[in-house]
Design a protein around this motif. Sequence first.
Motif, PDB file in Angstrom:
ATOM      1  N   ALA B  57       0.803  -1.227   0.000  1.00 35.36           N
ATOM      2  CA  ALA B  57       0.000   0.000   0.000  1.00 35.36           C
ATOM      3  C   ALA B  57       0.831   1.271   0.000  1.00 35.36           C
ATOM      4  O   ALA B  57       0.370   2.309  -0.457  1.00 35.36           O
ATOM      5  CB  ALA B  57      -0.930   0.010   1.218  1.00 35.36           C
ATOM      6  N   GLU B  58       2.075   1.218   0.482  1.00 36.38           N
ATOM      7  CA  GLU B  58       2.866   2.439   0.611  1.00 36.38           C
ATOM      8  C   GLU B  58       3.767   2.721  -0.593  1.00 36.38           C
ATOM      9  O   GLU B  58       4.635   3.575  -0.536  1.00 36.38           O
ATOM     10  CB  GLU B  58       3.713   2.375   1.886  1.00 36.38           C
ATOM     11  CG  GLU B  58       2.910   2.470   3.165  1.00 36.38           C
ATOM     12  CD  GLU B  58       2.241   1.155   3.541  1.00 36.38           C
ATOM     13  OE1 GLU B  58       2.623   0.116   2.971  1.00 36.38           O
ATOM     14  OE2 GLU B  58       1.320   1.170   4.377  1.00 36.38           O
ATOM     15  N   GLY B  59       3.562   2.010  -1.692  1.00 36.35           N
ATOM     16  CA  GLY B  59       4.427   2.204  -2.852  1.00 36.35           C
ATOM     17  C   GLY B  59       4.144   3.505  -3.582  1.00 36.35           C
ATOM     18  O   GLY B  59       3.238   4.247  -3.246  1.00 36.35           O
ATOM     19  N   ILE B  60       4.978   3.761  -4.613  1.00 34.37           N
ATOM     20  CA  ILE B  60       4.778   4.954  -5.449  1.00 34.37           C
ATOM     21  C   ILE B  60       3.961   4.555  -6.668  1.00 34.37           C
ATOM     22  O   ILE B  60       4.264   3.571  -7.341  1.00 34.37           O
ATOM     23  CB  ILE B  60       6.142   5.562  -5.850  1.00 34.37           C
ATOM     24  CG1 ILE B  60       6.753   6.254  -4.623  1.00 34.37           C
ATOM     25  CG2 ILE B  60       5.995   6.536  -7.009  1.00 34.37           C
ATOM     26  CD1 ILE B  60       8.086   6.901  -4.859  1.00 34.37           C
ATOM     27  N   VAL B  61       2.906   5.329  -6.933  1.00 31.13           N
ATOM     28  CA  VAL B  61       1.988   5.016  -8.020  1.00 31.13           C
ATOM     29  C   VAL B  61       2.284   5.884  -9.233  1.00 31.13           C
ATOM     30  O   VAL B  61       2.418   7.100  -9.115  1.00 31.13           O
ATOM     31  CB  VAL B  61       0.526   5.259  -7.578  1.00 31.13           C
ATOM     32  CG1 VAL B  61      -0.432   4.966  -8.724  1.00 31.13           C
ATOM     33  CG2 VAL B  61       0.200   4.425  -6.351  1.00 31.13           C
ATOM     34  N   TYR B  67       5.121   0.967  -7.792  1.00 27.32           N
ATOM     35  CA  TYR B  67       6.477   0.565  -7.417  1.00 27.32           C
ATOM     36  C   TYR B  67       6.420   0.167  -5.950  1.00 27.32           C
ATOM     37  O   TYR B  67       6.144   1.005  -5.092  1.00 27.32           O
ATOM     38  CB  TYR B  67       7.458   1.710  -7.631  1.00 27.32           C
ATOM     39  CG  TYR B  67       7.659   2.014  -9.088  1.00 27.32           C
ATOM     40  CD1 TYR B  67       8.675   1.398  -9.812  1.00 27.32           C
ATOM     41  CD2 TYR B  67       6.815   2.896  -9.770  1.00 27.32           C
ATOM     42  CE1 TYR B  67       8.854   1.656 -11.165  1.00 27.32           C
ATOM     43  CE2 TYR B  67       6.979   3.159 -11.117  1.00 27.32           C
ATOM     44  CZ  TYR B  67       8.001   2.536 -11.807  1.00 27.32           C
ATOM     45  OH  TYR B  67       8.181   2.787 -13.142  1.00 27.32           O
ATOM     46  N   PRO B  69       6.974  -0.654  -2.108  1.00 28.47           N
ATOM     47  CA  PRO B  69       7.756   0.185  -1.194  1.00 28.47           C
ATOM     48  C   PRO B  69       9.017  -0.476  -0.662  1.00 28.47           C
ATOM     49  O   PRO B  69       9.949   0.208  -0.259  1.00 28.47           O
ATOM     50  CB  PRO B  69       6.782   0.473  -0.052  1.00 28.47           C
ATOM     51  CG  PRO B  69       5.821  -0.664  -0.086  1.00 28.47           C
ATOM     52  CD  PRO B  69       5.684  -1.041  -1.530  1.00 28.47           C
TER      53      PRO B  69
END
Lengths: 807, 106
Positions: B57-61, B67, B69
Amino acid sequence: MAEKREKLVLVGNGMAGIGTIEQILKLGGAYDITVFGSEPHPNYNRIMLSYVLEGSKTINDIILNDWSWYEENNITLHTGTTVTRIDEGSKQVITENGMAVPYDKVIIATGSNSFILPVPGSDKEGVVGFRDISDCDAMLEAAQQYSKAAVIGGGLLGLEAAKGLVNLGMDVTVVHLMEDLMERQLDRNASSMLQAELERQGVKFAMGKQTVELTGEQRVSGLRFSDGSTLEADFVVMAVGIKPNITLAKESGVSVNRGIVVDDYLQTSMQNVYSIGECAEHRGVCYGLVAPLFEQGMVLAKHLCGSDTKPYEGSVVSTKLKISGVDVFSAGEFMDAPELTVISSKDEWKKTYKKILLKNNVIVGAVLFGDVTESANLQKLVKQGAVMTDEIYSELMGTGCCGGGNKKGTSVEAMADEEIVCGCNGVTKKAIIDAVTENGFTTVDEIKACTGATRSCGGCKPVVEQILQFVLGDSFQQAAKQGICGCTTLSRDEIVAEITAKGLKTTKEVMNVLGWKQEEGCSKCRPAINYYLGMMNPDTHQDEKESRFVNERMGANIQKDGTYTVIPRMYGGVTTPEDLKKIADVSLKYDVKVVKVTGGQRLDLIGVKKEDLPKVWEELDMPSGYGYAKSLRTVKTCVGSQFCRFGTQDSMGMGALMERKYERLDFPAKFKMAVNGCPRNCAESCTKDIGIVGNDGGWEIFIGGNGGIKPRIADAFCKVKTDEELIEVCSAVMQYYRETGNYLERTSEWVERMGLEQIQMVILNNEENRKELAARIDFALTQVTDPWKKILNDNSTRTALFEDARV
Amino acid sequence: MNKTTQMYAIGSVQDFLMQIGRVVVAGNVELAVFRTSDGGIYALENRSPHPKGGPLAEGIVSGHFLYDPLYDWKIDLRTGEVQAPDEGRVVTYPVTLDEDSLTVSV
């Protein structure tokens, strides 16, 4: 006693002639100089008209020598004046308005004109060539009023014109007599790849078509071809070739052929009259490209100044198309022939093509499409007539395994000092070396500003880099030719420059305007651009949470199980029993898995659940220690003069002061400091980004240390006497790093890339500069806020970021 | 064994920040829900297919890619497919928008 100076008259105010005059001035030639130009402008860079048309440059950007240059050099300039005759008998040049100027020497550099096809209708309105500013203006104007354009000629100029018109929003068809584009520079393979790429970019083609008439009333309305077919067009650019402008020479009785015939010293058939550039014909060749004109200019200038010079023996021409995103290069021979050995590789997936031609094992030509990184190297090899060896082969073609191409020979070493590196601006290898050794320059940009090399088409950038590397040795780290990530080919410096030039405000804008391949970027470029924007506009930039790496977005370190680590600040590594008690209480309450002492003299609270993070911070009520950020982490200290029997300076006090001053500010990468009270160096300054060592009379500053992945012992930067000086120097170093560092580049790499001397020069040798840097970091520091204070006061962000929804 | 699908109302579009993921626990499945800049809403199991696991959930969209995290793997939000050179697939769950309320079928 004043010596009587000889009179030199230059006819033609273009790049060739003025380039020669510049050389003469540099060589200290004692001439009274008069220049005639028929265009109403000072000297400008004609080869950059394509950029004016494309819209990336204005006409002012391409002026090479403005009016004041002529004045400063005591050159009499007559613009808008055409010379009609050279009178050998009276040694005068005569102009159309009857002016007669006496001469001792004349240079004819009248260049060339667009060749206008002698077909019916070519004199209609809306038909132009592509040679000068007025043509360029006509094209810009036409694009506003008309929609359908035809460009006759699929050569270099025609294609650049066509792409320019497409960019201006016109529907453009290139009409070409041959079946292959740029058939005088490219072979069939490269040509068809080029056509496909340009079609993709919106250019249409009518190949194998011979134009026999331009139709229409007063204004052109279309083209008719020899096969009877037609093409609608309300604007036509003729780019079928150039015609040396030999009128003046002919009228004056100078021998002409296709161009003005000159010998190896650029002397025409008439005594004291020389000719150079596109109007000249040397050994049967008229050159239509820029590099030869500087090579000729150099020989002529030396000859006129009485210096020793080798004769001009002709040029190896190379071609580079100036259309963004289309990389084409050719040099020397490019067509297969029975006596040539051909080495080629074509990759239809990557859309690249490479061909090298050998004659008796000597490299005589090359064609590149798609990937032109080897262009500079190849151009040089062709020019030198280098013999193909195993080393050169593996360098150029790779050996097919990972070892291929890693041995980059310093081929620039063998290059003659006089050799022209930047064909656009006539900059020699020596001029670049001088710029590096005399001014201490270490980057291509500095060389660009000083010498003009790479200022125009940029094709020579790889060679300039190689020269830099050659001169600077280890202190130069070759700038990567790739962009900052796979989304762009632009380097960090280029992006930062574009942000300034175009006033870009958000990562989205940067990516849109600069043509990112992946529209919304990736996990590499988004955080980088967000950083650059914030660094450049600390007060106005809206930080983008969605472009922050998770740790920075959440204000805590993510661990592999999805829990987080919290690190409260302990300024200078000093805490209090009250704080320790609070930390212990919170750790117990929120079931922290491990409390660990970090390498930077703080406490890690490891294993906090994401949803507990806001509460943990709220109850700790301590500032965030930024253990997660590209920012100042810790300032490690020893005990110092407060308690230590050896301490000469108050390292704890100074460490805490520094940590408070610089906390929260974004850096290109994490940043660590240490302050020691005495040279025993107990806080290990040698492995910190900035390490400070106290001594009896003041402080010693070290920079660029690292204990991480690539350990590096810090360099001694300078010694200062007072605390104020210490802070000013540290501020300046940090800000200089902030402004010039690549994103994620630690100071250890930065110092090696920039060179310690360069950083010392900028900060230590220039007080004004140092103060400005320090002022800029102080301004940026006024903008920082504690992320946790902010989140705790913002309910909706807190919920969306930290709380899971349960349904 | 048959699995039954259950629908969960997970709130409105405004509950999800643009390009910032959020964890939604639906029944006994933990989801990472993303709102892309073109207005799409995607739900994936909140577990990286990387051997070491970890949340997504904390990745870069970026566009419809994520991407992750922890390991920076690139994952297609629409299919859950991990992009080369890495391999794997994340389970995806369909999200439907009715008026302003979002429903995920798990």
